[in-house]
Scaffold this motif. Structure first.
Motif, PDB file in Angstrom:
ATOM      1  N   ARG A  15       0.816   4.150  -2.876  1.00 51.17           N
ATOM      2  CA  ARG A  15       0.641   5.581  -2.588  1.00 51.17           C
ATOM      3  C   ARG A  15       1.777   6.414  -3.198  1.00 51.17           C
ATOM      4  O   ARG A  15       1.564   7.556  -3.589  1.00 51.17           O
ATOM      5  N   GLN A  33       0.827  -1.207   0.000  1.00 50.99           N
ATOM      6  CA  GLN A  33       0.000   0.000   0.000  1.00 50.99           C
ATOM      7  C   GLN A  33       0.857   1.251   0.000  1.00 50.99           C
ATOM      8  O   GLN A  33       0.522   2.237  -0.676  1.00 50.99           O
ATOM      9  N   ASP A  34       1.971   1.235   0.720  1.00 51.67           N
ATOM     10  CA  ASP A  34       2.886   2.372   0.718  1.00 51.67           C
ATOM     11  C   ASP A  34       3.451   2.612  -0.685  1.00 51.67           C
ATOM     12  O   ASP A  34       3.478   3.750  -1.166  1.00 51.67           O
TER      13      ASP A  34
END
Length: 92
Positions: free
Chosen positions: A36, A32-33
């Protein structure tokens, strides 16, 4: 540079379940990082398998290697990496 990365995960049976749960949570957070940040552009599950097909947008081969080898589940993955180029018939 764009890359298609096919990842197949094979966690050995009998591995401590708490350890596996932590690995999966860490993997999710890292994925997810990277999404992003715009580096992990697409993430698709392969139905019926513990596998995914992803598209990464990174500066070069070395950056991709560093990202992939740094994934928490990396020791349990088989990966196929394909560099991508724009197709002349693509719209957009």
């Amino acid at each position: 540079m764009l890359y298609c990365v096919e990842m197949d995960v094979a966690i050995p049976h009998g591995l401590d379940s708490d350890y596996v749960a932590k690995l999966k949570a860490d993997e999710k957070a890292r994925a997810q990082d990277l999404q992003r940040q715009g580096k992990w552009r697409h993430l698709w599950r392969v139905a019926g398998r513990y596998a995914n097909i992803s598209v990464f947008d990174v500066e070069n081969h070395d950056e991709l290697h560093d990202i992939l080898s740094g994934l928490p589940l990396f020791p349990f993955m088989t990966m196929r990496v394909t560099p991508l180029a724009r197709h002349p018939s693509a719209v957009g």
